[in-house]
Design a protein around this motif. Structure first.
Motif, PDB file in Angstrom:
ATOM      1  N   TRP A   1      -1.678  -3.138   1.776  1.00 40.19           N
ATOM      2  CA  TRP A   1      -1.909  -3.859   3.022  1.00 40.19           C
ATOM      3  C   TRP A   1      -2.431  -5.257   2.733  1.00 40.19           C
ATOM      4  O   TRP A   1      -2.963  -5.523   1.658  1.00 40.19           O
ATOM      5  N   GLN A   2      -2.244  -6.123   3.698  1.00 36.63           N
ATOM      6  CA  GLN A   2      -2.695  -7.501   3.569  1.00 36.63           C
ATOM      7  C   GLN A   2      -3.764  -7.777   4.620  1.00 36.63           C
ATOM      8  O   GLN A   2      -3.546  -7.581   5.811  1.00 36.63           O
ATOM      9  N   GLN A   3      -4.927  -8.198   4.160  1.00 34.55           N
ATOM     10  CA  GLN A   3      -5.998  -8.502   5.093  1.00 34.55           C
ATOM     11  C   GLN A   3      -5.667  -9.756   5.891  1.00 34.55           C
ATOM     12  O   GLN A   3      -5.225 -10.764   5.343  1.00 34.55           O
ATOM     13  N   ARG A   4      -5.893  -9.694   7.194  1.00 33.63           N
ATOM     14  CA  ARG A   4      -5.681 -10.832   8.079  1.00 33.63           C
ATOM     15  C   ARG A   4      -7.017 -11.502   8.383  1.00 33.63           C
ATOM     16  O   ARG A   4      -8.061 -10.854   8.388  1.00 33.63           O
TER      17      ARG A   4
ATOM     18  N   GLY B   1     -13.244   2.622  11.227  1.00 35.71           N
ATOM     19  CA  GLY B   1     -12.722   3.670  10.360  1.00 35.71           C
ATOM     20  C   GLY B   1     -11.653   3.203   9.386  1.00 35.71           C
ATOM     21  O   GLY B   1     -11.461   2.003   9.175  1.00 35.71           O
ATOM     22  N   ARG B   2     -10.916   4.173   8.820  1.00 38.27           N
ATOM     23  CA  ARG B   2     -10.087   3.909   7.641  1.00 38.27           C
ATOM     24  C   ARG B   2      -8.606   3.688   7.892  1.00 38.27           C
ATOM     25  O   ARG B   2      -7.910   3.244   7.003  1.00 38.27           O
ATOM     26  N   THR B   3      -8.098   4.020   9.037  1.00 41.72           N
ATOM     27  CA  THR B   3      -6.647   3.942   9.228  1.00 41.72           C
ATOM     28  C   THR B   3      -6.232   2.553   9.696  1.00 41.72           C
ATOM     29  O   THR B   3      -7.046   1.763  10.158  1.00 41.72           O
ATOM     30  N   ALA B   4      -4.914   2.259   9.588  1.00 50.47           N
ATOM     31  CA  ALA B   4      -4.323   1.030  10.155  1.00 50.47           C
ATOM     32  C   ALA B   4      -5.123  -0.211   9.777  1.00 50.47           C
ATOM     33  O   ALA B   4      -5.526  -0.999  10.628  1.00 50.47           O
ATOM     34  N   LEU B   5      -5.311  -0.407   8.469  1.00 49.16           N
ATOM     35  CA  LEU B   5      -6.214  -1.452   7.984  1.00 49.16           C
ATOM     36  C   LEU B   5      -5.771  -2.853   8.396  1.00 49.16           C
ATOM     37  O   LEU B   5      -6.586  -3.682   8.815  1.00 49.16           O
ATOM     38  N   GLU B   6      -4.495  -3.134   8.268  1.00 50.43           N
ATOM     39  CA  GLU B   6      -4.016  -4.500   8.499  1.00 50.43           C
ATOM     40  C   GLU B   6      -4.155  -4.905   9.962  1.00 50.43           C
ATOM     41  O   GLU B   6      -4.638  -6.007  10.256  1.00 50.43           O
ATOM     42  N   ILE B   7      -3.752  -4.028  10.864  1.00 49.77           N
ATOM     43  CA  ILE B   7      -3.829  -4.397  12.273  1.00 49.77           C
ATOM     44  C   ILE B   7      -5.282  -4.506  12.730  1.00 49.77           C
ATOM     45  O   ILE B   7      -5.626  -5.356  13.566  1.00 49.77           O
ATOM     46  N   LYS B   8      -6.169  -3.690  12.151  1.00 53.09           N
ATOM     47  CA  LYS B   8      -7.582  -3.798  12.491  1.00 53.09           C
ATOM     48  C   LYS B   8      -8.178  -5.105  11.974  1.00 53.09           C
ATOM     49  O   LYS B   8      -9.029  -5.710  12.629  1.00 53.09           O
ATOM     50  N   SER B   9      -7.715  -5.548  10.812  1.00 51.48           N
ATOM     51  CA  SER B   9      -8.203  -6.839  10.312  1.00 51.48           C
ATOM     52  C   SER B   9      -7.694  -7.978  11.183  1.00 51.48           C
ATOM     53  O   SER B   9      -8.347  -9.020  11.298  1.00 51.48           O
ATOM     54  N   SER B  10      -6.554  -7.788  11.844  1.00 52.57           N
ATOM     55  CA  SER B  10      -5.990  -8.850  12.684  1.00 52.57           C
ATOM     56  C   SER B  10      -6.790  -9.061  13.963  1.00 52.57           C
ATOM     57  O   SER B  10      -6.641 -10.096  14.616  1.00 52.57           O
ATOM     58  N   ILE B  11      -7.641  -8.100  14.330  1.00 51.60           N
ATOM     59  CA  ILE B  11      -8.477  -8.290  15.521  1.00 51.60           C
ATOM     60  C   ILE B  11      -9.910  -8.658  15.131  1.00 51.60           C
ATOM     61  O   ILE B  11     -10.751  -8.899  15.993  1.00 51.60           O
ATOM     62  N   GLY B  12     -10.187  -8.708  13.813  1.00 52.03           N
ATOM     63  CA  GLY B  12     -11.485  -9.201  13.359  1.00 52.03           C
ATOM     64  C   GLY B  12     -12.293  -8.285  12.471  1.00 52.03           C
ATOM     65  O   GLY B  12     -13.322  -8.691  11.932  1.00 52.03           O
TER      66      GLY B  12
END
Length: 381
Positions: A374-377, A329-340
């Protein structure tokens, strides 16, 4: 389209017997999920179920939702600024009656499905006609629909629709949908963690250590009913602190979900000293794992890195059960990118039924849409 017609239903009991056969590839359009909406939709939402026919044969199904934003307790309490105040005023006064063709409660292309190949020319035509028919229905009820939105299309579908009846409707791109394509090589959580670079492997270990004394288990229907008030309070705390809301779930939503979808719906409870301090939910949708609503105690979340641990747990569930992808989904983009998870842009289409306002819908929308920096991880080696 001379041979294609549609019927708009307002009750699940009215739906054709073969509805689920046509909707076989999307759990969010099948009767069990639609029954959840009927039994526990947000108080400011009314749902419509659309059957699309060819020579009287059901070939497609779609969902529409009417939202009355005047009934909303809050648009979101996280951001306190002039822009937010202006946005809330505009929505209350010029956009309080909204019609969605699609599902405003979830992220993804879940608004319609067909059991055969249909040209996008016909899809765009029938969606626009359905919107007009529902708008006319509300006009008879003395309700003037302000905004009509066609929700969540992947880029190739949006491009196709724009060639036809959607060509003069304003296209917008909100925050991306965070999707995790799981590697076929991962057979366990150990394989997943081993794929991290050192920085993110350390993050994983740190988060797991913080959560050592949290007990996690799936809740049965009886337990969900027993914990219903606590579950709702945890959900509501998270929801009201979101940057923008158009609805709040009904208090019986999660128990209704479990009753209808049984093992297809999973609610995981997080306990500290036998007290429920958080939960997350999942919908098993074929080869896709759909993350649904969650909630947590903010103090425990901060101390135990609860949200990050929930993301890891959802991912590991997907790997263990061999799902192909997870929709985050759409929320908390950066932390979600940090898990893959990776950002996938999706388009919506929107128009205001006042022609003067609609002329400037692009500028208005851009000024009202909450900005997310946000910054993509990139967590993998």
């Amino acid at each position: 389209m001379n041979t294609t017609t549609f019927t708009i239903y307002s009750k699940i009991s009215e739906l054709p017997a073969n509805w689920d056969e046509v909707a076989a590839h999307n759990a969010f359009l099948q009767k069990p999920y639609l029954t959840v909406l009927e039994a526990s939709a947000p108080s400011n939402m009314q749902c419509f179920y659309i059957g699309i026919y060819e020579h009287s044969e059901l070939i497609g199904v779609a969902l529409a939702q009417y939202l009355n934003l005047n009934k909303l307790e809050s648009f979101g309490e996280r951001d306190k600024c002039l822009k937010t105040a202006v946005r809330n005023f505009v929505f209350k006064n010029f956009a309080s009656h909204v019609l969605f063709l699609g599902n405003n409660m979830i992220t993804g292309q879940n608004g319609y499905t067909f059991n055969k190949e249909i040209e996008f020319k016909h899809i765009s035509e029938v969606l626009v006609q359905c919107a007009a028919a529902i708008t006319a229905y509300f006009k008879k009820q003395k309700i003037n629909i302000h905004l009509v939105s066609f929700k969540d299309f992947y880029p190739h579908c949006a491009d196709e629709l724009k060639a036809f009846d959607f060509k003069d409707i304003y296209e917008f791109n909100a925050q991306p949908n965070m999707i995790f394509e799981l590697s076929e090589e991962w057979k366990s959580d150990l394989d997943y963690v081993a794929a991290f670079s050192k920085k993110y492997r350390d993050q994983y270990k740190r988060a797991r250590k913080k959560c050592d004394d949290i007990r996690i288990r799936e809740l049965s229907l009886e337990e969900i009913i027993t914990q219903e008030t606590r579950i709702y309070d945890l959900y509501h705390h998270v929801a009201k602190n979101a940057p923008f809301n158009t609805f709040f779930l009904a208090k019986n939503h999660f128990s209704s979900f479990k009753k209808q979808l049984k093992n297809q719906f999973v609610l995981m409870g997080y306990f500290l000293d036998d007290k429920l301090v958080g939960f997350h939910t999942l919908l098993l949708n074929g080869t896709v794992l759909e993350t649904y609503f969650l909630g947590y105690d903010s103090d425990v979340q901060k101390e135990k890195m609860l949200y990050l641990n929930m993301l890891y747990n959802m991912t590991e569930f997907g790997i263990q059960k061999q799902y192909k992808r997870i929709i985050f989904g759409r929320t908390a983009l950066e932390i979600k990118s940090s898990i893959g998870a990776e950002p996938i842009m999706m388009s919506g289409f929107i128009y205001h039924r006042n022609k003067f306002i609609n002329k400037y819908i692009g500028k208005i929308f851009k000024n009202l849409e909450p900005e997310v920096q946000w910054q993509q991880r990139h967590p993998f080696k």
